[in-house]
Design a protein around this motif. Structure first.
Motif, mmCIF file in Angstrom:
data_model
loop_
_atom_site.group_PDB
_atom_site.id
_atom_site.type_symbol
_atom_site.label_atom_id
_atom_site.label_comp_id
_atom_site.label_asym_id
_atom_site.label_seq_id
_atom_site.Cartn_x
_atom_site.Cartn_y
_atom_site.Cartn_z
ATOM 1 N N TYR A 130 0.875 -1.245 -0.029
ATOM 2 C CA TYR A 130 -0.038 0.142 -0.237
ATOM 3 C C TYR A 130 0.839 1.234 -0.002
ATOM 4 O O TYR A 130 1.888 1.441 0.599
ATOM 5 C CB TYR A 130 -1.082 0.021 1.304
ATOM 6 C CG TYR A 130 -1.871 1.242 1.400
ATOM 7 C CD1 TYR A 130 -3.092 1.197 0.536
ATOM 8 C CD2 TYR A 130 -1.632 2.104 1.976
ATOM 9 C CE1 TYR A 130 -4.098 2.339 0.569
ATOM 10 C CE2 TYR A 130 -2.352 3.463 2.115
ATOM 11 C CZ TYR A 130 -3.636 3.192 1.463
ATOM 12 O OH TYR A 130 -4.483 4.467 1.440
ATOM 13 N N ASP A 131 0.529 2.450 -0.708
ATOM 14 C CA ASP A 131 1.295 3.505 -0.893
ATOM 15 C C ASP A 131 0.837 4.428 0.191
ATOM 16 O O ASP A 131 -0.043 4.916 0.246
ATOM 17 C CB ASP A 131 1.271 4.030 -2.260
ATOM 18 C CG ASP A 131 1.803 3.448 -3.480
ATOM 19 O OD1 ASP A 131 2.649 2.807 -2.942
ATOM 20 O OD2 ASP A 131 1.266 3.465 -4.593
ATOM 21 N N TYR A 132 1.765 4.418 1.263
ATOM 22 C CA TYR A 132 1.422 5.355 2.406
ATOM 23 C C TYR A 132 2.012 6.769 2.229
ATOM 24 O O TYR A 132 3.120 6.964 1.619
ATOM 25 C CB TYR A 132 2.143 4.808 3.677
ATOM 26 C CG TYR A 132 1.340 3.649 4.317
ATOM 27 C CD1 TYR A 132 0.129 3.928 5.096
ATOM 28 C CD2 TYR A 132 1.599 2.335 4.186
ATOM 29 C CE1 TYR A 132 -0.202 2.950 5.845
ATOM 30 C CE2 TYR A 132 1.247 1.205 4.653
ATOM 31 C CZ TYR A 132 0.005 1.535 5.803
ATOM 32 O OH TYR A 132 -0.702 0.485 6.233
ATOM 33 N N VAL A 133 1.303 7.715 2.543
ATOM 34 C CA VAL A 133 2.004 9.307 2.703
ATOM 35 C C VAL A 133 2.621 9.282 3.968
ATOM 36 O O VAL A 133 2.130 8.968 4.946
ATOM 37 C CB VAL A 133 1.038 10.181 2.429
ATOM 38 C CG1 VAL A 133 1.470 11.640 2.448
ATOM 39 C CG2 VAL A 133 0.250 10.131 1.014
ATOM 40 N N LEU A 134 3.822 9.609 3.815
ATOM 41 C CA LEU A 134 4.777 9.866 5.123
ATOM 42 C C LEU A 134 4.772 11.531 5.534
ATOM 43 O O LEU A 134 5.129 12.244 4.695
ATOM 44 C CB LEU A 134 6.119 9.383 4.742
ATOM 45 C CG LEU A 134 6.410 7.994 4.362
ATOM 46 C CD1 LEU A 134 7.716 7.465 4.235
ATOM 47 C CD2 LEU A 134 5.622 6.827 5.302
ATOM 48 N N LEU A 135 4.622 11.576 6.507
ATOM 49 C CA LEU A 135 4.543 12.902 7.296
ATOM 50 C C LEU A 135 5.507 12.949 8.443
ATOM 51 O O LEU A 135 5.619 12.063 9.308
ATOM 52 C CB LEU A 135 3.011 13.420 7.577
ATOM 53 C CG LEU A 135 1.979 13.429 6.848
ATOM 54 C CD1 LEU A 135 0.516 14.015 7.614
ATOM 55 C CD2 LEU A 135 2.233 14.223 5.734
ATOM 56 N N ARG A 136 6.185 14.167 8.557
ATOM 57 C CA ARG A 136 7.101 14.413 9.802
ATOM 58 C C ARG A 136 6.284 15.181 10.410
ATOM 59 O O ARG A 136 5.950 16.538 10.049
ATOM 60 C CB ARG A 136 8.254 15.226 9.475
ATOM 61 C CG ARG A 136 9.057 15.601 10.595
ATOM 62 C CD ARG A 136 10.314 14.796 10.685
ATOM 63 N NE ARG A 136 10.691 13.953 9.490
ATOM 64 C CZ ARG A 136 11.813 13.084 9.523
ATOM 65 N NH1 ARG A 136 12.428 13.008 10.591
ATOM 66 N NH2 ARG A 136 11.933 12.476 8.445
ATOM 67 N N GLY A 137 5.513 14.843 11.598
ATOM 68 C CA GLY A 137 4.535 15.537 12.569
ATOM 69 C C GLY A 137 5.227 16.782 13.335
ATOM 70 O O GLY A 137 6.301 16.665 13.476
ATOM 71 N N ARG A 138 4.600 17.947 12.958
ATOM 72 C CA ARG A 138 4.943 18.848 13.958
ATOM 73 C C ARG A 138 4.114 19.162 15.041
ATOM 74 O O ARG A 138 4.430 19.553 16.302
ATOM 75 C CB ARG A 138 4.591 20.290 13.000
ATOM 76 C CG ARG A 138 5.424 19.864 11.635
ATOM 77 C CD ARG A 138 6.756 20.727 11.463
ATOM 78 N NE ARG A 138 6.882 22.059 12.159
ATOM 79 C CZ ARG A 138 6.792 23.195 11.198
ATOM 80 N NH1 ARG A 138 6.310 23.327 10.205
ATOM 81 N NH2 ARG A 138 6.872 24.317 12.229
#
Length: 177
Positions: A130-138
């Protein structure tokens, strides 16, 4: 004069209660209207943009550098809280610095996240990639559980006597035997 001051105080209290979950400094950085599907289709075009997304936690995993939170994305309401629905555009993963307790950030809890888009990565979900969008959380906002609404009166079930409604009153002779 006192009435005017009381009215101003009431307006300030109401405005504070309606404040969003995003700090004002981060509000300016958010790219409005950017969806999960748009980022998944063209990750390079949206690299390093800041988004405001939310949903239900699928799981949280602690790593040496921080915590990864897998989220089932949901549309946000006017208060930036995930809507109570199952109309999801997909999943994303947020990496947060530091330790977040997985007993608090557990399956089913609702979160709203401000994060910077890092990219898209294919990871397994069951036997499928599955193509996950990766975020660096702020910033992450963990919402309180929604109250469970119960009907005040159950669907009517009439007992053996006229006017007797079960379960509030049930006629049964010798109920102590």
């Amino acid at each position: 004069m006192l009435g005017r001051a009381a009215g101003l105080l009431l307006c300030l209290i109401l405005a504070a209660g309606c404040a969003g979950v995003v700090p004002p400094a981060l509000q300016k950085e958010i790219t409005p209207g950017l969806t999960l599907a748009q980022v998944r289709q063209a990750p390079a075009a949206h690299q390093d943009q800041t988004v405001l997304w939310g949903g239900r936690i699928i799981r949280a995993v602690n790593k040496p550098n921080g915590t990864l939170i897998e989220v089932l994305a949901l549309p946000l309401d006017a208060q930036d809280r995930p809507q109570n629905s199952y109309d999801s555009p997909g999943r994303f993963i947020v990496s947060m610095a530091g330790f977040l307790d997985p007993e608090i950030y557990h399956h089913g809890r609702e979160v709203t996240v401000v994060g910077r888009i890092v990219g898209v990565q294919a990871l397994p979900v069951g036997e499928v990639n599955y193509d996950y969008v990766l975020l660096r959380g702020r910033e992450v906002k963990l919402w309180d559980r929604r109250p469970e609404y119960q009907r005040l009166y159950p669907a009517p079930f009439w007992g053996p006597l006229p006017g007797a409604v079960y379960p509030y009153w049930y006629y049964r002779p010798y109920y102590w035997w």
